[in-house]
Scaffold this motif. Structure first.
Motif, short mmCIF file in Angstrom:
data_model
loop_
_atom_site.label_atom_id
_atom_site.label_comp_id
_atom_site.label_asym_id
_atom_site.label_seq_id
_atom_site.Cartn_x
_atom_site.Cartn_y
_atom_site.Cartn_z
N LEU A 192 40.30 133.48 73.80
CA LEU A 192 40.36 132.22 74.30
C LEU A 192 38.95 131.44 74.30
N GLU A 193 37.87 132.44 74.75
CA GLU A 193 36.55 131.87 74.72
C GLU A 193 35.90 131.68 73.41
N ALA A 194 36.50 132.75 72.24
CA ALA A 194 35.86 132.50 70.85
C ALA A 194 36.38 131.32 70.37
N SER A 195 37.72 130.91 70.99
CA SER A 195 38.25 129.60 70.30
C SER A 195 37.76 128.36 71.05
N GLY A 196 37.08 128.30 72.00
CA GLY A 196 36.33 127.23 72.60
C GLY A 196 37.33 126.84 73.79
N VAL A 197 38.34 127.73 74.16
CA VAL A 197 39.36 127.32 75.54
C VAL A 197 38.70 128.11 76.81
N ASP A 198 38.81 127.28 77.70
CA ASP A 198 38.54 127.92 78.95
C ASP A 198 39.50 129.06 79.39
N ALA A 199 38.85 130.36 79.48
CA ALA A 199 39.65 131.33 79.70
C ALA A 199 40.20 131.64 80.95
N LYS A 200 39.59 130.95 82.19
CA LYS A 200 40.43 130.75 83.37
C LYS A 200 41.59 129.96 83.29
N THR A 201 41.40 128.88 82.70
CA THR A 201 42.72 127.97 82.46
C THR A 201 43.88 128.50 81.65
N GLY A 202 43.39 129.14 80.81
CA GLY A 202 44.32 129.63 79.89
C GLY A 202 45.15 130.91 80.49
N LEU A 203 44.42 131.75 81.32
CA LEU A 203 44.90 132.76 81.87
C LEU A 203 45.79 132.30 83.08
N ASP A 204 45.55 131.21 83.71
CA ASP A 204 46.28 130.74 84.86
C ASP A 204 47.69 130.36 84.43
N VAL A 205 47.85 129.50 83.05
CA VAL A 205 48.87 129.44 82.54
C VAL A 205 49.72 130.62 82.14
N LEU A 206 49.07 131.64 81.70
CA LEU A 206 49.77 132.92 81.30
C LEU A 206 50.35 133.58 82.49
N ALA A 207 49.91 133.28 83.34
CA ALA A 207 50.04 134.14 84.79
C ALA A 207 51.39 133.57 85.32
N GLY A 208 51.64 132.26 84.90
CA GLY A 208 52.95 131.45 85.33
C GLY A 208 54.33 131.46 84.48
N GLY A 209 54.05 132.37 83.26
CA GLY A 209 55.14 132.48 82.56
C GLY A 209 55.65 133.90 82.20
N LEU A 210 56.18 134.11 80.83
CA LEU A 210 56.67 135.38 80.55
C LEU A 210 55.61 136.60 80.54
N ALA A 211 54.38 136.13 80.38
CA ALA A 211 52.98 137.05 80.22
C ALA A 211 52.58 137.48 81.73
N ALA A 212 53.30 137.05 82.69
CA ALA A 212 52.98 137.36 84.33
C ALA A 212 52.82 138.76 84.56
N SER A 213 51.80 139.17 85.19
CA SER A 213 51.77 140.75 85.50
C SER A 213 51.18 140.65 87.08
N ARG A 214 51.22 141.88 87.56
CA ARG A 214 50.42 142.16 88.64
C ARG A 214 48.79 142.00 88.30
N LEU A 216 47.36 140.40 85.95
CA LEU A 216 46.80 138.93 86.02
C LEU A 216 46.62 138.26 87.10
N ASP A 217 47.67 138.65 88.06
CA ASP A 217 47.59 138.30 89.37
C ASP A 217 46.20 138.31 90.29
N LEU A 218 45.95 139.61 89.83
CA LEU A 218 44.74 140.29 90.92
C LEU A 218 43.56 140.31 90.07
N LYS A 219 43.57 140.55 88.80
CA LYS A 219 42.24 140.69 88.12
C LYS A 219 41.86 139.54 87.12
N ARG A 220 42.57 138.28 86.90
CA ARG A 220 41.95 137.74 85.84
C ARG A 220 40.82 136.85 86.16
N ASP A 221 40.70 136.47 87.19
CA ASP A 221 39.53 135.65 87.82
C ASP A 221 38.39 136.66 87.71
N SER A 222 38.36 137.92 88.32
CA SER A 222 37.31 138.95 88.10
C SER A 222 36.91 139.32 86.81
#
Length: 292
Positions: A192-214, A216-222
């Motif tokens: 995400l970062e190498a492609s110029g996409v905001d990683a936090k925003t990208g992971l927020d989307v992933l956490a709401g879909g099939l890629a969701a996991s504990r 992602l819930d607990l550690k994506r921001d850190s």
């Protein structure tokens, strides 16, 4: 009220012992670090001067130690559990160790009239502090039922998974899944970062879909913030991946992705990140991509 001898009052053991005190149990604890004994006293427990003192009058003994040599020393030593616990004591080893060590402990304890469960945990420091651990228990069903009121104080998911050593096998499976998930989240952040996409925003989307996991819930921001204060250290995950690979060899199965994850964890340790949280696998992925 049950008298509990608690051996190993570190990052995980200290809050676990405190929960047992708060639940009304008498907890007599031992650790080689004096500050840990002070914490236990402040929580209302009773510090012991040795393993023998901690286990001598206990109905239940809990061990929460880093690796199998520590557990074997505490169980088999002259100052240890088998020499000093009374007949009928229930020994619950909540450490993560080799399945073969759990089997050896159970066999030796049976000859002494001591019951044994292997009950490794998942959930890290946060799970220990919040009494929200997942506890996977191997051993006799009757002993599990006897231990369950104690284990329910410490965790939200407490499951009897099979005979002696089964808990350690399930924990090995847990650790390979956790390690693999961290590695993939790390790769997602780098992409995400190498492609110029905001990683936090990208992971927020992933956490709401099939890629969701504990994770992602607990550690994506850190992870995005590169905050790697240890909840579970790379050093310990390195040990656990070795257990997973050894268990695979014992079961005569091929786990190729597990082998790769084990090497990434080993690389993190070799880079000097052993004391960091296992989410620091991100630092390995960044280094491989020339972005470290």
């Amino acid at each position: 009220m049950t008298t509990v001898g608690f051996i190993g009052l570190g990052i995980m053991g200290s809050p676990m012992a405190a929960h047992l005190v708060n639940a009304g149990h008498e907890v007599v604890g031992f650790d080689v670090v004096p500050e840990s004994l002070t914490k236990l006293a402040e929580a209302g427990g009773k510090p012991a001067a040795s393993v023998a003192e901690a286990v001598a009058g206990a109905d239940v003994v809990i061990t929460m130690l880093p690796n199998h040599p520590h557990v074997e020393s505490v169980v088999f030593g002259d100052d240890g559990v088998l020499q000093n616990a009374k007949e009928g004591t229930l020994l619950i080893d909540m450490s993560t160790i080799r399945p073969e060590s759990s089997l050896a402990i159970a066999e030796a304890a049976k000859a002494k009239g001591i019951r044994v469960l292997d009950a490794p945990v998942s959930g890290g420091e946060a799970g220990a502090k919040n009494a929200a651990l997942s506890i996977m228990v191997g051993g006799d069903a009757a002993d599990f039922e006897a231990a369950k009121p104690i284990l329910d104080v410490l965790g939200k998911t407490v499951v009897h998974v099979g005979p002696h050593s089964a808990g350690q096998v399930v924990k090995a499976a847990n650790q390979l899944v956790v390690g693999g998930t961290y590695a993939l989240v790390a790769e997602a952040i780098v992409l995400l970062e190498a492609s110029g996409v905001d990683a936090k925003t990208g992971l927020d989307v992933l956490a709401g879909g099939l890629a969701a996991s504990r994770i992602l819930d607990l550690k994506r921001d850190s992870m995005v913030a590169r905050q790697f204060q240890p909840g579970f250290r790379i050093d310990l995950h390195h040990k656990d991946m070795g257990i997973a690979l050894a268990a695979a060899r014992q079961a005569d199965v091929s786990l190729p992705v597990t082998g790769l994850i084990a090497q990434l964890v080993a690389a993190a340790r070799a880079m000097g990140h052993g004391s960091l949280d296992h989410s620091a696998l991100l630092k390995v992925t960044e280094q491989l991509s020339g972005r470290g």
